[in-house]
Design a protein around this motif. Structure first.
Motif, PDB file in Angstrom:
ATOM      1  N   CYS A 162       0.818  -1.216   0.000  1.00 33.17           N
ATOM      2  CA  CYS A 162       0.000   0.000   0.000  1.00 33.17           C
ATOM      3  C   CYS A 162       0.851   1.267   0.000  1.00 33.17           C
ATOM      4  CB  CYS A 162      -0.954   0.011   1.191  1.00 33.17           C
ATOM      5  SG  CYS A 162      -0.146   0.108   2.810  1.00 33.17           S
ATOM      6  N   ASP A 163       2.151   1.139   0.333  1.00 32.26           N
ATOM      7  CA  ASP A 163       3.037   2.300   0.394  1.00 32.26           C
ATOM      8  C   ASP A 163       3.908   2.450  -0.855  1.00 32.26           C
ATOM      9  OD1 ASP A 163       2.128   3.080   2.909  1.00 32.26           O
ATOM     10  OD2 ASP A 163       3.540   1.758   3.935  1.00 32.26           O
ATOM     11  N   VAL A 164       3.614   1.663  -1.892  1.00 36.83           N
ATOM     12  CA  VAL A 164       4.352   1.778  -3.155  1.00 36.83           C
ATOM     13  C   VAL A 164       3.662   2.817  -4.029  1.00 36.83           C
ATOM     14  CG1 VAL A 164       5.121   0.591  -5.243  1.00 36.83           C
ATOM     15  CG2 VAL A 164       5.183  -0.592  -3.041  1.00 36.83           C
ATOM     16  N   GLY A 165       4.362   3.910  -4.289  1.00 40.10           N
ATOM     17  CA  GLY A 165       3.797   4.938  -5.168  1.00 40.10           C
ATOM     18  C   GLY A 165       3.817   4.511  -6.613  1.00 40.10           C
ATOM     19  N   GLY A 166       4.891   3.857  -7.025  1.00 37.29           N
ATOM     20  CA  GLY A 166       4.997   3.388  -8.401  1.00 37.29           C
ATOM     21  C   GLY A 166       6.197   2.464  -8.551  1.00 37.29           C
ATOM     22  N   PRO A 167       6.083   1.398  -9.360  1.00 35.03           N
ATOM     23  CA  PRO A 167       7.177   0.445  -9.542  1.00 35.03           C
ATOM     24  C   PRO A 167       8.042   0.767 -10.765  1.00 35.03           C
ATOM     25  CG  PRO A 167       5.186  -0.446 -10.491  1.00 35.03           C
ATOM     26  CD  PRO A 167       4.827   0.914  -9.940  1.00 35.03           C
ATOM     27  N   MET A 168       9.245   0.180 -10.789  1.00 34.51           N
ATOM     28  CA  MET A 168      10.133   0.266 -11.945  1.00 34.51           C
ATOM     29  C   MET A 168      10.697  -1.114 -12.231  1.00 34.51           C
ATOM     30  SD  MET A 168      13.922   1.961 -12.441  1.00 34.51           S
ATOM     31  CE  MET A 168      14.745   0.411 -12.071  1.00 34.51           C
TER      32      MET A 168
END
Length: 247
Positions: A162-168
């Motif tokens: 839930c604390d991941v703003g965006g993945p790479m």
């Protein structure tokens, strides 16, 4: 990078099926149009953006982080590993955001958004989810400064989905683009599954020197045209400014 060997056939097959399901729902657009569509709420006016990017470029060169051939710590070499090559993106993002803060003070801007996320490169770190099936691994991710599950600061080594703003996701070779796309779509599906109230996810992928920006909503996907982030560092600035400030 980091998690390929640990994948089961089931997970790989699910990712391939997910990416196949996006056919007909993905829109590609030039980078400038992508920015003007999804980044207008954070970036300053066009004129000021040009001035800001020029100033950031000069400061990064003065610090030895950037030169005429690109980003010093993420250049490809024959013996390069994915982990070592792309881990350099983490301090780059931190430096760029610090420069943006300095710029705000320099221009006496007090009402602009403050950083809400930071980029962390931890390819072997699995996020923790309150929902079964919502945990995941990604090569890097923008994580929140303040957890959505309480008031505590997010621990780099114990990140909740839930604390991941965006993945790479990042790969050294262009021919691994399909795998990269499978993994980024899989990661985003975990994030959206974990939080039914989440409307969209921002992400980016890198293959070699080529970078693309992604916008995933529950109805469609938008991806920018690829660009060489070593030859076009200013384009990277825009994305870092937005992703760090807009979670």
């Amino acid at each position: 990078m980091g998690n390929g060997g640990a994948e089961t056939f089931g997970l790989r097959a699910q990712r391939i099926a997910l990416r196949a399901s996006t056919t007909g729902h993905t829109v590609q657009m030039p980078v400038k149009i992508y920015h003007s569509t999804y980044h207008t709420d954070i970036l300053p006016s066009v004129g000021e953006t040009d001035e800001l990017i020029t100033w950031v470029d000069e400061e990064l060169r003065a610090a030895g982080i950037l030169d005429d051939s690109g980003w010093r710590d993420t250049k490809l070499s024959e013996d390069a590993s994915e982990d070592a090559t792309y881990k350099g993106l983490e301090p780059i993002a931190k430096k760029i955001v610090n420069l943006r803060t300095t710029w705000n003070k320099k221009k006496k801007k007090t009402k602009l958004p403050q950083p809400t996320t930071r980029l962390v490169c931890r390819p072997r770190l699995e996020t923790k989810s309150e929902v079964r099936g919502g945990s995941m691994k990604t090569d890097a991710r923008f994580i929140l400064m303040k957890s959505r599950d309480g008031d505590d600061k997010v621990d780099d080594k114990k990140v909740k989905t839930c604390d991941v703003g965006g993945p790479m996701e990042a790969k050294l070779h262009l021919e691994d683009r399909g795998t990269n796309e499978d993994q980024i779509v899989g990661a985003v599906s975990h994030i959206l599954y974990n939080d039914p109230s989440r409307r969209f996810v921002l992400a980016f992928t890198v293959e070699g020197n080529m970078m693309r920006f992604w916008y995933f909503s529950r109805s469609h996907i938008t991806v920018s045209a690829e660009f060489d982030y070593h030859k076009n560092p200013g384009t990277s600035f825009d994305s870092y400014f937005h992703d760090v400030l807009s979670a």
